[in-house]
Design a protein around this motif. Structure first.
Motif, short mmCIF file in Angstrom:
data_model
loop_
_atom_site.label_atom_id
_atom_site.label_comp_id
_atom_site.label_asym_id
_atom_site.label_seq_id
_atom_site.Cartn_x
_atom_site.Cartn_y
_atom_site.Cartn_z
N LEU A 137 0.10 7.52 21.72
CA LEU A 137 -0.87 7.86 20.71
C LEU A 137 -0.26 8.12 19.31
CD1 LEU A 137 -3.77 8.60 19.93
CD2 LEU A 137 -3.29 10.97 20.92
N GLY A 138 0.83 8.66 19.37
CA GLY A 138 1.56 9.19 18.07
C GLY A 138 2.02 8.07 17.20
N VAL A 139 2.55 6.93 17.95
CA VAL A 139 2.79 5.87 17.12
C VAL A 139 1.70 5.18 16.46
CG1 VAL A 139 3.99 3.51 17.65
CG2 VAL A 139 5.03 5.54 18.43
N VAL A 140 0.57 4.95 17.32
CA VAL A 140 -0.50 4.06 16.89
C VAL A 140 -1.23 5.14 15.55
CG1 VAL A 140 -2.97 3.90 17.57
CG2 VAL A 140 -1.08 3.42 19.30
N LEU A 141 -1.23 6.33 15.80
CA LEU A 141 -1.60 7.23 14.50
C LEU A 141 -0.83 6.82 13.49
CD1 LEU A 141 -2.70 10.57 16.24
CD2 LEU A 141 -4.21 8.62 15.48
N VAL A 142 0.60 7.13 13.60
CA VAL A 142 1.46 6.77 12.38
C VAL A 142 1.36 5.25 11.88
CG1 VAL A 142 3.93 6.65 11.82
CG2 VAL A 142 3.06 8.81 13.15
N ALA A 143 1.49 4.42 12.63
CA ALA A 143 1.34 2.91 12.40
C ALA A 143 -0.04 2.71 11.74
CB ALA A 143 1.67 2.36 13.41
N GLY A 144 -1.01 2.92 12.34
CA GLY A 144 -2.17 2.85 11.76
C GLY A 144 -2.66 3.50 10.37
N GLY A 145 -2.03 4.90 10.53
CA GLY A 145 -2.23 5.58 9.28
C GLY A 145 -1.40 5.08 7.90
N GLN A 146 -0.29 4.54 8.17
CA GLN A 146 0.75 4.27 7.42
C GLN A 146 -0.18 2.55 6.87
OE1 GLN A 146 2.96 5.66 5.77
NE2 GLN A 146 3.67 3.93 4.52
N ALA A 147 -0.50 1.81 7.63
CA ALA A 147 -1.13 0.53 7.42
C ALA A 147 -2.21 0.71 6.61
CB ALA A 147 -1.39 -0.06 8.77
N VAL A 148 -3.30 1.60 7.00
CA VAL A 148 -4.18 1.82 5.97
C VAL A 148 -3.96 2.38 4.59
CG1 VAL A 148 -6.51 3.51 5.70
CG2 VAL A 148 -5.85 2.23 8.01
N ARG A 149 -2.89 3.20 4.59
CA ARG A 149 -2.61 3.87 3.27
C ARG A 149 -1.84 2.52 2.26
NH1 ARG A 149 -1.64 8.30 0.10
NH2 ARG A 149 0.03 8.50 -0.68
N LEU A 150 -0.98 1.92 2.89
CA LEU A 150 -0.57 0.77 2.13
C LEU A 150 -1.44 -0.34 1.62
CD1 LEU A 150 2.78 0.22 4.29
CD2 LEU A 150 2.48 1.16 2.05
N ALA A 151 -2.54 -0.63 2.66
CA ALA A 151 -3.65 -1.53 2.46
C ALA A 151 -4.26 -0.82 1.10
CB ALA A 151 -4.38 -1.70 3.44
N ALA A 152 -4.52 0.47 1.17
CA ALA A 152 -5.32 1.10 -0.06
C ALA A 152 -4.41 0.89 -1.34
CB ALA A 152 -5.54 2.59 0.13
N LEU A 153 -2.90 1.29 -1.17
CA LEU A 153 -2.30 1.04 -2.45
C LEU A 153 -2.19 -0.50 -2.91
CD1 LEU A 153 0.59 3.53 -1.42
CD2 LEU A 153 -1.02 3.99 -2.84
N ALA A 154 -2.11 -1.38 -2.01
CA ALA A 154 -2.03 -2.84 -2.53
C ALA A 154 -3.50 -3.20 -2.93
CB ALA A 154 -1.68 -3.74 -1.21
N THR A 155 -4.34 -2.71 -2.56
CA THR A 155 -5.83 -3.26 -2.95
C THR A 155 -6.12 -2.41 -4.29
OG1 THR A 155 -6.49 -3.37 -0.59
CG2 THR A 155 -8.31 -3.48 -2.29
N CYS A 156 -5.80 -1.18 -4.47
CA CYS A 156 -6.18 -0.49 -5.79
C CYS A 156 -5.10 -1.05 -6.80
CB CYS A 156 -6.07 0.90 -5.32
SG CYS A 156 -7.17 1.82 -6.35
N GLY A 157 -3.91 -1.22 -6.44
CA GLY A 157 -3.24 -1.76 -7.45
C GLY A 157 -2.99 -0.64 -8.72
N GLU A 158 -3.12 -1.00 -9.97
CA GLU A 158 -3.07 -0.21 -11.14
C GLU A 158 -4.15 1.03 -11.20
OE1 GLU A 158 -5.22 -2.97 -14.38
OE2 GLU A 158 -3.18 -2.64 -14.65
N HIS A 159 -5.26 0.78 -10.47
CA HIS A 159 -6.17 1.79 -10.41
C HIS A 159 -5.88 2.85 -9.40
CE1 HIS A 159 -8.41 -0.94 -12.65
NE2 HIS A 159 -8.25 -1.97 -11.85
N PHE A 160 -4.79 2.88 -8.83
CA PHE A 160 -4.46 3.99 -7.87
C PHE A 160 -3.62 5.24 -8.76
CE2 PHE A 160 -1.71 6.58 -5.00
CZ PHE A 160 -2.57 6.74 -4.14
N ALA A 161 -3.88 6.23 -8.53
CA ALA A 161 -3.24 7.52 -9.14
C ALA A 161 -3.38 8.72 -8.28
CB ALA A 161 -4.00 7.83 -10.49
N HIS A 162 -2.40 9.38 -8.27
CA HIS A 162 -2.26 10.53 -7.51
C HIS A 162 -3.15 11.61 -8.00
CE1 HIS A 162 1.34 8.54 -5.97
NE2 HIS A 162 0.88 9.12 -4.91
N ARG A 163 -3.40 11.71 -9.29
CA ARG A 163 -4.39 12.87 -9.88
C ARG A 163 -5.61 12.27 -9.95
NH1 ARG A 163 -0.24 15.10 -14.34
NH2 ARG A 163 1.12 16.16 -12.91
#
Length: 117
Positions: free
Chosen positions: A1-27
């Motif tokens: 379960l831990g591996v699935v959560l880590v891998a899935g969470g990381q995949a979703v986050r990376l997809a968000a960063l790639a999709t959002c591109g220059e529009h992503f900001a931490h603030r």
């Protein structure tokens, strides 16, 4: 379960960063930058805050992998509280930036974090 959560969470986050591109900001922007646009494609077509969702599940997965129930509980509680407070602020800002587009976008997407809509 831990591996699935880590891998899935990381995949979703990376997809968000790639999709959002220059529009992503931490603030969260309080003024709309001239080049800013509402991203509604890719992972954003399903999740309104995929970076937050991915980080939430990734962080819980790390504690499942470490078999650390105390930190699992604390990560879940503190992360949830952080996003419970941040997401409404960000959504109010996006609603002000995009008063016509954002309400329908919000209605057809999910946050992906339990009990936060």
């Amino acid at each position: 379960l831990g591996v699935v959560l880590v891998a899935g969470g990381q995949a979703v986050r990376l997809a968000a960063l790639a999709t959002c591109g220059e529009h992503f900001a931490h603030r969260v922007a309080t003024q709309k930058p001239q080049h800013h646009r509402l991203v509604t494609t890719g992972v954003y077509s399903v999740l309104r805050h995929p970076s937050y969702c991915g980080w939430f599940w990734w962080s819980l997965g790390t504690q499942v992998l470490l078999a650390n129930p105390v930190c699992l509980f604390l990560y879940a509680l503190l992360s949830w509280r952080f996003f419970r407070d941040r997401i409404p602020f960000e959504e109010a800002t996006l609603g002000a930036f995009y008063p016509r587009e954002y309400p329908s976008y919000r209605a057809r997407t999910h946050v992906g974090i339990p009990f936060i809509s």
